[in-house]
Design a protein around this motif. Structure first.
Motif, mmCIF file in Angstrom:
data_model
loop_
_atom_site.group_PDB
_atom_site.id
_atom_site.type_symbol
_atom_site.label_atom_id
_atom_site.label_comp_id
_atom_site.label_asym_id
_atom_site.label_seq_id
_atom_site.Cartn_x
_atom_site.Cartn_y
_atom_site.Cartn_z
ATOM 1 N N MET A 1 0.834 -1.188 0.000
ATOM 2 C CA MET A 1 0.000 0.000 0.000
ATOM 3 C C MET A 1 0.878 1.250 0.000
ATOM 4 O O MET A 1 1.848 1.338 0.752
ATOM 5 N N GLU A 2 0.536 2.196 -0.876
ATOM 6 C CA GLU A 2 1.196 3.498 -0.847
ATOM 7 C C GLU A 2 0.308 4.465 -0.075
ATOM 8 O O GLU A 2 -0.848 4.677 -0.424
ATOM 9 N N TYR A 3 0.859 5.034 0.968
ATOM 10 C CA TYR A 3 0.117 6.025 1.741
ATOM 11 C C TYR A 3 0.050 7.341 0.977
ATOM 12 O O TYR A 3 0.929 7.656 0.166
ATOM 13 N N GLN A 4 -0.979 8.107 1.265
ATOM 14 C CA GLN A 4 -1.080 9.466 0.760
ATOM 15 C C GLN A 4 -1.063 10.418 1.948
ATOM 16 O O GLN A 4 -1.959 10.363 2.803
ATOM 17 N N LEU A 5 -0.038 11.249 1.997
ATOM 18 C CA LEU A 5 0.084 12.251 3.058
ATOM 19 C C LEU A 5 -0.375 13.590 2.509
ATOM 20 O O LEU A 5 0.075 14.022 1.449
ATOM 21 N N PHE A 6 -1.253 14.227 3.232
ATOM 22 C CA PHE A 6 -1.773 15.530 2.839
ATOM 23 C C PHE A 6 -1.263 16.581 3.821
ATOM 24 O O PHE A 6 -1.629 16.568 5.003
ATOM 25 N N TYR A 7 -0.396 17.455 3.313
ATOM 26 C CA TYR A 7 0.114 18.553 4.118
ATOM 27 C C TYR A 7 0.602 19.652 3.187
ATOM 28 O O TYR A 7 0.820 19.419 1.997
ATOM 29 N N TRP A 8 0.779 20.844 3.754
ATOM 30 C CA TRP A 8 1.216 21.988 2.955
ATOM 31 C C TRP A 8 2.551 21.700 2.281
ATOM 32 O O TRP A 8 3.454 21.121 2.901
ATOM 33 N N PRO A 9 2.731 22.127 1.031
ATOM 34 C CA PRO A 9 3.890 21.689 0.241
ATOM 35 C C PRO A 9 5.187 22.435 0.494
ATOM 36 O O PRO A 9 6.243 21.966 0.071
ATOM 37 N N SER A 10 5.151 23.565 1.185
ATOM 38 C CA SER A 10 6.364 24.389 1.285
ATOM 39 C C SER A 10 6.937 24.487 2.689
ATOM 40 O O SER A 10 7.908 25.219 2.911
ATOM 41 N N ILE A 11 6.354 23.788 3.655
ATOM 42 C CA ILE A 11 6.845 23.865 5.033
ATOM 43 C C ILE A 11 6.962 22.461 5.626
ATOM 44 O O ILE A 11 6.304 21.522 5.191
ATOM 45 N N GLN A 12 7.824 22.366 6.642
ATOM 46 C CA GLN A 12 7.890 21.120 7.406
ATOM 47 C C GLN A 12 6.662 21.007 8.315
ATOM 48 O O GLN A 12 5.896 20.062 8.208
ATOM 49 N N GLY A 13 6.488 21.973 9.204
ATOM 50 C CA GLY A 13 5.306 22.023 10.054
ATOM 51 C C GLY A 13 5.010 20.735 10.784
ATOM 52 O O GLY A 13 5.896 19.924 11.069
ATOM 53 N N ARG A 14 3.757 20.517 11.095
ATOM 54 C CA ARG A 14 3.339 19.302 11.798
ATOM 55 C C ARG A 14 3.426 18.076 10.903
ATOM 56 O O ARG A 14 3.556 16.950 11.399
ATOM 57 N N GLY A 15 3.372 18.277 9.608
ATOM 58 C CA GLY A 15 3.488 17.151 8.693
ATOM 59 C C GLY A 15 4.837 16.474 8.749
ATOM 60 O O GLY A 15 4.956 15.284 8.427
ATOM 61 N N GLU A 16 5.860 17.204 9.171
ATOM 62 C CA GLU A 16 7.205 16.632 9.186
ATOM 63 C C GLU A 16 7.331 15.504 10.200
ATOM 64 O O GLU A 16 8.106 14.555 9.995
ATOM 65 N N PHE A 17 6.590 15.565 11.273
ATOM 66 C CA PHE A 17 6.618 14.476 12.248
ATOM 67 C C PHE A 17 6.116 13.180 11.608
ATOM 68 O O PHE A 17 6.614 12.098 11.907
ATOM 69 N N VAL A 18 5.145 13.301 10.726
ATOM 70 C CA VAL A 18 4.629 12.134 10.011
ATOM 71 C C VAL A 18 5.622 11.681 8.949
ATOM 72 O O VAL A 18 5.878 10.478 8.781
ATOM 73 N N ARG A 19 6.197 12.638 8.219
ATOM 74 C CA ARG A 19 7.176 12.273 7.183
ATOM 75 C C ARG A 19 8.328 11.473 7.779
ATOM 76 O O ARG A 19 8.791 10.490 7.190
ATOM 77 N N LEU A 20 8.817 11.888 8.939
ATOM 78 C CA LEU A 20 9.943 11.181 9.559
ATOM 79 C C LEU A 20 9.579 9.731 9.875
ATOM 80 O O LEU A 20 10.398 8.833 9.690
ATOM 81 N N ALA A 21 8.365 9.510 10.345
ATOM 82 C CA ALA A 21 7.942 8.138 10.641
ATOM 83 C C ALA A 21 7.844 7.306 9.366
ATOM 84 O O ALA A 21 8.276 6.140 9.326
ATOM 85 N N LEU A 22 7.291 7.880 8.314
ATOM 86 C CA LEU A 22 7.184 7.160 7.044
ATOM 87 C C LEU A 22 8.565 6.856 6.466
ATOM 88 O O LEU A 22 8.805 5.755 5.936
ATOM 89 N N GLU A 23 9.468 7.811 6.577
ATOM 90 C CA GLU A 23 10.822 7.605 6.054
ATOM 91 C C GLU A 23 11.565 6.541 6.855
ATOM 92 O O GLU A 23 12.236 5.681 6.287
ATOM 93 N N GLU A 24 11.470 6.596 8.163
ATOM 94 C CA GLU A 24 12.142 5.588 8.993
ATOM 95 C C GLU A 24 11.583 4.202 8.711
ATOM 96 O O GLU A 24 12.333 3.222 8.660
ATOM 97 N N ALA A 25 10.269 4.112 8.517
ATOM 98 C CA ALA A 25 9.650 2.812 8.242
ATOM 99 C C ALA A 25 9.997 2.279 6.860
ATOM 100 O O ALA A 25 9.833 1.085 6.591
ATOM 101 N N GLY A 26 10.453 3.171 5.959
ATOM 102 C CA GLY A 26 10.820 2.748 4.617
ATOM 103 C C GLY A 26 9.634 2.339 3.770
ATOM 104 O O GLY A 26 9.753 1.452 2.916
ATOM 105 N N VAL A 27 8.489 2.980 4.002
ATOM 106 C CA VAL A 27 7.284 2.634 3.251
ATOM 107 C C VAL A 27 7.010 3.688 2.182
ATOM 108 O O VAL A 27 7.425 4.846 2.310
ATOM 109 N N ALA A 28 6.326 3.283 1.136
ATOM 110 C CA ALA A 28 6.016 4.195 0.036
ATOM 111 C C ALA A 28 4.919 5.163 0.455
ATOM 112 O O ALA A 28 3.927 4.764 1.071
ATOM 113 N N TYR A 29 5.117 6.426 0.117
ATOM 114 C CA TYR A 29 4.060 7.408 0.365
ATOM 115 C C TYR A 29 4.149 8.516 -0.668
ATOM 116 O O TYR A 29 5.213 8.804 -1.212
ATOM 117 N N LEU A 30 3.006 9.124 -0.910
ATOM 118 C CA LEU A 30 2.921 10.239 -1.830
ATOM 119 C C LEU A 30 2.616 11.496 -1.023
ATOM 120 O O LEU A 30 1.628 11.551 -0.300
#
Length: 239
Positions: A1-30
């Motif tokens: 499964m490829e996850y879809q993350l919805f967050y503002w495109p130009s800032i780290q913000g609160r979305g970055e906490f989610v990005r770090l988890a997805l990156e550490e897990a090594g899973v596909a996401y858009l």
């Protein structure tokens, strides 16, 4: 499964906490809003979903939509080995993450203490006073709490939950990174007092997936539009 993350495109913000988890897990996401037409898709999804979020970030996993940063991490942690297996341990991780969320809100209020709809320039005097109090009492309160969690006699390992990394450690790494950007002088003075957190940060930064992510264009640079903003007048003078 490829996850879809919805967050503002130009800032780290609160979305970055989610990005770090997805990156550490090594899973596909858009990262949806960073694709062509992505902003329109994100805004449409905010209105169309059966269980809509008030605001980004939110995550789509198949037919499921999960909103709120801590809630998303609770979901991902259980799925990808970034949280304890037992319910008690997962609740403890969630509690720590919610405490980090409290600190994130206080960071935001250092540059927008009066109102989010106002420009920083409209509340600089209040921001200066708020930042001084944040540095003097709030950072020590929160960092002192997390340092105690790492140095209790029964604690084993470098991470907040013990020997194994969890999403909470990734979030604490991001918190330290953000505060270093926003308040470099204050952090240079404060950080030596929290050796456990300093060690945790170094261990997270050295993890293979995280190191690759930090060096990649997927990692949006800090800037003065997100939660962590560097306004020199809000920092302490250099030592």
């Amino acid at each position: 499964m490829e996850y879809q993350l919805f967050y503002w495109p130009s800032i780290q913000g609160r979305g970055e906490f989610v990005r770090l988890a997805l990156e550490e897990a090594g899973v596909a996401y858009l990262d949806v809003a960073r694709t062509k037409g992505g902003m329109e898709n994100m805004l449409a999804a905010l209105k169309a979903d059966a269980h809509p979020s008030l605001a980004p970030p939110f995550l789509k996993a198949g037919d499921e939509t999960i909103g709120q940063t801590a809630n998303i991490l609770l979901f991902l942690g259980a799925r990808h080995g970034l949280a304890p297996r037992r319910a008690q341990g997962r609740l403890w991780a969630h509690q720590l993450q919610l405490t980090i969320a409290d600190l994130v809100s206080e960071v935001h209020d250092t540059h927008h203490p009066v109102g989010i709809a106002l420009y920083y320039e409209d509340q600089k005097k209040e921001a200066k006073r708020r930042a001084e109090e944040f540095i003097a009492s709030r950072v020590p309160k929160f960092f002192g709490y997390f340092e105690r969690m790492l140095t209790r006699p029964e604690h084993r390992g470098v991470y907040l939950l013990g020997a194994r990394l969890s999403y909470v450690d990734l979030s604490m790494f991001q918190m330290i990174e953000g505060l270093r950007y926003a308040f470099p002088n204050a952090m240079a003075r404060l950080e030596p007092g929290y050796p456990g957190l300093h060690k945790l940060h170094a261990h997270v930064a050295a993890r293979a997936n995280i190191a690759r992510y930090l060096a990649s264009p997927r990692r949006i640079p800090f800037n003065e539009e997100g939660i962590f903003r560097h306004y020199p007048e809000l920092d302490e003078p250099a030592a």
